[in-house]
Design an enzyme around this catalytic site. Structure first.
Site, PDB file in Angstrom:
ATOM      1  N   HIS A   1       1.246  -1.027   0.402  1.00  0.00           N
ATOM      2  CA  HIS A   1       0.160  -0.309   0.136  1.00  0.00           C
ATOM      3  C   HIS A   1       0.984   1.197  -0.215  1.00  0.00           C
ATOM      4  O   HIS A   1       2.153   1.434   0.065  1.00  0.00           O
ATOM      5  CB  HIS A   1      -1.094   0.166   1.605  1.00  0.00           C
ATOM      6  CG  HIS A   1      -1.917  -0.943   0.974  1.00  0.00           C
ATOM      7  ND1 HIS A   1      -3.273  -1.128   2.173  1.00  0.00           N
ATOM      8  CD2 HIS A   1      -2.467  -2.424   0.339  1.00  0.00           C
ATOM      9  CE1 HIS A   1      -3.848  -2.072   1.740  1.00  0.00           C
ATOM     10  NE2 HIS A   1      -3.349  -2.816   0.648  1.00  0.00           N
TER      11      HIS A   1
ATOM     12  N   GLU B   1       1.374   3.713   1.523  1.00  0.00           N
ATOM     13  CA  GLU B   1       1.512   4.420   3.140  1.00  0.00           C
ATOM     14  C   GLU B   1       2.144   3.181   3.444  1.00  0.00           C
ATOM     15  O   GLU B   1       3.666   4.291   3.741  1.00  0.00           O
ATOM     16  CB  GLU B   1       0.193   4.149   4.316  1.00  0.00           C
ATOM     17  CG  GLU B   1      -1.148   5.044   4.155  1.00  0.00           C
ATOM     18  CD  GLU B   1      -2.114   4.680   3.573  1.00  0.00           C
ATOM     19  OE1 GLU B   1      -3.053   5.077   3.039  1.00  0.00           O
ATOM     20  OE2 GLU B   1      -2.247   3.387   2.528  1.00  0.00           O
TER      21      GLU B   1
ATOM     22  N   CYS C   1      -5.983   2.067   5.931  1.00  0.00           N
ATOM     23  CA  CYS C   1      -6.690   0.191   6.548  1.00  0.00           C
ATOM     24  C   CYS C   1      -6.310   0.492   7.873  1.00  0.00           C
ATOM     25  O   CYS C   1      -4.759   1.113   7.687  1.00  0.00           O
ATOM     26  CB  CYS C   1      -6.780  -0.331   5.356  1.00  0.00           C
ATOM     27  SG  CYS C   1      -4.931  -0.959   5.596  1.00  0.00           S
TER      28      CYS C   1
ATOM     29  N   CYS D   1      -2.798   0.031   7.419  1.00  0.00           N
ATOM     30  CA  CYS D   1      -1.609   1.184   7.501  1.00  0.00           C
ATOM     31  C   CYS D   1      -1.649   1.828   8.746  1.00  0.00           C
ATOM     32  O   CYS D   1      -0.511   2.449   9.224  1.00  0.00           O
ATOM     33  CB  CYS D   1      -2.084   1.533   5.937  1.00  0.00           C
ATOM     34  SG  CYS D   1      -1.549   0.880   4.664  1.00  0.00           S
TER      35      CYS D   1
END
Length: 157
Positions: free
Chosen positions: A53, A55, A83, A86
């Site tokens: 992801h 992040e 999420c 993250c």
């Protein structure tokens, strides 16, 4: 700190990742003061790795650049609310402030496999001290999601 400047860079980074086909419409910037320590986008599809992801990618870049996992004094700008994975990484990296655009529910509506627990709820449940500003430049981040949704070929994960 110039929140608009850094979020605009995160949005630009997300568009770049989408155009390259690297992953979903997500971009991030990590800044300390006026310095951009990292910018990254989602690379789940490019790397066939579900944890890549934006992040996580940005935290990895910033930690390597700083030579430490401790990103105290940093702000993370994310085009979409992080999420749980993250958010935990942001907490563990000791990032002090989170600024995000669209909500996690917005991307769940697009078909992404999201757990719809808000960053504020994770902060409360986990006892985290992260300062959170949500809905920042939401319209611009919604345009990013609409752009991704308009693509003839896209993959949700």
């Amino acid at each position: 700190m110039d929140d608009k400047k850094f979020m605009a860079i995160a949005i630009e980074e997300a568009y770049s990742g989408v155009r390259e086909g690297d992953g979903g419409p997500f971009g991030v910037v990590i800044a300390r003061g006026e310095e951009v320590l990292a910018r990254a986008h989602n690379t789940v599809l490019k790397e066939n790795n579900p944890v890549r992801h934006a992040e996580v990618n940005a935290i990895s870049i910033a930690a390597k650049k700083c030579g430490t996992y401790d990103l105290t004094g940093c702000v993370i700008y994310s085009t979409t609310e992080p999420c749980p994975m993250c958010f935990a990484a942001i907490h563990w990296a000791r990032i002090e402030r989170l600024v995000y655009g669209t909500d996690i529910g917005d991307v769940k509506k697009l078909g992404f496999n999201e757990l719809t627990i808000s960053a504020s709820e994770m902060r409360r449940l986990g006892g985290s001290g992260i300062d959170i500003l949500g809905g920042f430049m939401r319209d611009e981040c919604q345009k990013l999601l609409a752009y991704w949704e308009s693509l003839p070929t896209k993959e949700v994960y």
